[in-house]
Scaffold this active site. Structure first.
Site, PDB file in Angstrom:
ATOM      1  N   ASP A  34       0.850  -1.195   0.000  1.00 49.98           N
ATOM      2  CA  ASP A  34       0.000   0.000   0.000  1.00 49.98           C
ATOM      3  C   ASP A  34       0.880   1.238   0.000  1.00 49.98           C
ATOM      4  O   ASP A  34       1.990   1.218   0.529  1.00 49.98           O
ATOM      5  CB  ASP A  34      -0.915  -0.022   1.244  1.00 49.98           C
ATOM      6  N   ARG A  47      -0.098   8.666 -10.324  1.00 53.25           N
ATOM      7  CA  ARG A  47      -0.194   7.498  -9.426  1.00 53.25           C
ATOM      8  C   ARG A  47       0.533   6.276  -9.984  1.00 53.25           C
ATOM      9  O   ARG A  47       1.174   5.524  -9.254  1.00 53.25           O
ATOM     10  CB  ARG A  47      -1.671   7.125  -9.229  1.00 53.25           C
ATOM     11  N   GLU A  81     -11.924  -5.143  -4.892  1.00 49.63           N
ATOM     12  CA  GLU A  81     -12.399  -3.755  -4.776  1.00 49.63           C
ATOM     13  C   GLU A  81     -11.625  -2.810  -5.710  1.00 49.63           C
ATOM     14  O   GLU A  81     -12.117  -1.739  -6.067  1.00 49.63           O
ATOM     15  CB  GLU A  81     -12.251  -3.268  -3.327  1.00 49.63           C
ATOM     16  N   ASN A  82     -10.398  -3.201  -6.096  1.00 47.14           N
ATOM     17  CA  ASN A  82      -9.598  -2.335  -6.978  1.00 47.14           C
ATOM     18  C   ASN A  82     -10.227  -2.159  -8.366  1.00 47.14           C
ATOM     19  O   ASN A  82      -9.848  -1.247  -9.100  1.00 47.14           O
ATOM     20  CB  ASN A  82      -8.165  -2.874  -7.133  1.00 47.14           C
TER      21      ASN A  82
HETATM   22  C1  FPP Z   1      -1.580  -0.030  -3.428  1.00 47.06           C
HETATM   23  O1  FPP Z   1      -1.182   1.314  -3.473  1.00 47.06           O
HETATM   24  C2  FPP Z   1      -1.082  -0.781  -4.577  1.00 47.06           C
HETATM   25  C3  FPP Z   1      -1.857  -1.468  -5.473  1.00 47.06           C
HETATM   26  C4  FPP Z   1      -3.314  -1.557  -5.351  1.00 47.06           C
HETATM   27  C5  FPP Z   1      -1.308  -2.152  -6.634  1.00 47.06           C
HETATM   28  C6  FPP Z   1       0.038  -2.741  -6.463  1.00 47.06           C
HETATM   29  C7  FPP Z   1       0.551  -3.155  -7.769  1.00 47.06           C
HETATM   30  C8  FPP Z   1       1.832  -3.159  -8.175  1.00 47.06           C
HETATM   31  C9  FPP Z   1       2.980  -2.801  -7.335  1.00 47.06           C
HETATM   32  C10 FPP Z   1       2.160  -3.511  -9.580  1.00 47.06           C
HETATM   33  C11 FPP Z   1       1.726  -4.872 -10.037  1.00 47.06           C
HETATM   34  C12 FPP Z   1       2.095  -5.949  -9.114  1.00 47.06           C
HETATM   35  C13 FPP Z   1       2.849  -7.038  -9.381  1.00 47.06           C
HETATM   36  C14 FPP Z   1       3.108  -8.017  -8.322  1.00 47.06           C
HETATM   37  C15 FPP Z   1       3.433  -7.297 -10.675  1.00 47.06           C
HETATM   38  P1  FPP Z   1      -2.279   2.432  -3.673  1.00 47.06           P
HETATM   39  O2  FPP Z   1      -2.388   2.737  -5.130  1.00 47.06           O
HETATM   40  O3  FPP Z   1      -3.570   2.041  -3.037  1.00 47.06           O
HETATM   41  O4  FPP Z   1      -1.632   3.632  -2.900  1.00 47.06           O
HETATM   42  P2  FPP Z   1      -2.365   4.827  -2.097  1.00 47.06           P
HETATM   43  O5  FPP Z   1      -3.127   4.177  -0.965  1.00 47.06           O
HETATM   44  O6  FPP Z   1      -1.231   5.664  -1.631  1.00 47.06           O
HETATM   45  O7  FPP Z   1      -3.262   5.524  -3.074  1.00 47.06           O
END
Ligand code: FPP
Length: 263
Positions: A34, A47, A81-82
């Site tokens: 996160d 982002r 949820e994403n």
């Molecule tokens: C959370 O940060 C991150 C995610 C929902 C996606 C994570 C994905 C990757 C690192 C790339 C793909 C993964 C792999 C394993 C190849 P957020 O966007 O919710 O951050 P925020 O809370 O600060 O907005």
């Protein structure tokens, strides 16, 4: 009584690792990545730049867990949820995922890492699903460590799906209701055959579990760090392991019982 271990200071990564390998390591670590968006916002970047940088943390964490001989690493890469995120961000994440699979297949082969996924994979774009199946197939016999990506994953949906399959087997007459217990339900989960996580890490300072591995983390130690995912590297993982080594895992027993067992 356990002696307190000094906090992580300015020691080198090698010194830190030497300290970590002296204690018990978790066998299976699960991570809620996160803070990618906030990492990018702090730098006035879009982002998705945070997701790109986050891939580097994924690589470093996978490498470290493999080197330390862990049995499993499970990463929450995309929650059910994403799907509510802006289309552009979802497309970019899918593109990154496909790129990751294409790029990392050779590394997974070299390092004997088995790849698997949990979640409603069929919702992902066809080309991503094809790559997932290919990497799962080609690494299926590996014994080194299992890297599991949770994709389009929801802990509650996983349990609902499992219950549906149990009911269907009962209705078909192949399963007796009296045979339903925790071990049986586990066999119907996406994670069947996998050990439960000993340690669950969440980055970025949020202290919640967000529908991740609800069943499986019943006895996991939880570790929350303010570090944003793109900044979370080997050193941070080693600090989490040191913290884990300070926990007394009692599984319902008393501290005295555990000391009695140890002595
Ligand atoms: C959370 O940060 C991150 C995610 C929902 C996606 C994570 C994905 C990757 C690192 C790339 C793909 C993964 C792999 C394993 C190849 P957020 O966007 O919710 O951050 P925020 O809370 O600060 O907005």
């Amino acid at each position: 009584m356990k002696m307190p271990v000094p906090a992580v200071g300015c020691e080198s990564e090698e010194e830190l690792q030497a300290r970590v390998v002296r204690g018990p390591l978790p066998r299976h670590v699960a991570i809620i990545m996160d803070g990618n968006g906030r990492w990018a916002a702090q730098r006035n970047l879009p982002r998705v730049a945070g997701h790109h940088e986050g891939i580097k943390s994924v690589r470093e964490v996978v490498t470290c867990c493999r080197e330390l001989g862990l049995a499993g690493l499970t990463i929450y890469a995309f929650s059910a949820e994403n799907w509510r995120r802006p289309m552009f961000e979802i497309q970019e994440l899918m593109m990154l995922l496909e790129l990751y699979l294409k790029r990392e297949l050779s590394t997974l082969m070299e390092r004997g890492i088995r790849f698997r996924t949990i979640g409603r994979i069929e919702r992902l774009p066809a080309s991503v699903v094809e790559w997932i199946r290919r990497v799962e197939r080609e690494t299926a016999s590996h014994q080194g460590m299992t890297l599991t990506l949770a994709l389009s994953y929801s802990g509650r949906s996983e349990i609902v799906d499992a219950v549906r399959r149990v009911v269907s087997d009962v209705q078909a007459g192949s399963l007796a209701p009296s045979a339903i217990d925790e071990d049986l339900l586990e066999q119907y989960l996406d994670t069947h055959g996998m050990e439960d996580p000993d340690l669950v890490i969440r980055t970025s300072g949020e202290c919640r579990i967000s529908n991740f591995l609800l069943w499986q983390m019943a006895y996991a130690e939880l570790y929350f760090t303010k570090t944003l995912w793109p900044d979370f590297r080997r050193r941070d993982l080693l600090a989490a392991f040191l913290d884990f080594q300070q926990r007394e895992r009692r599984f319902g027993r008393t501290g005295e019982q555990l000391q009695g067992r140890a002595g």
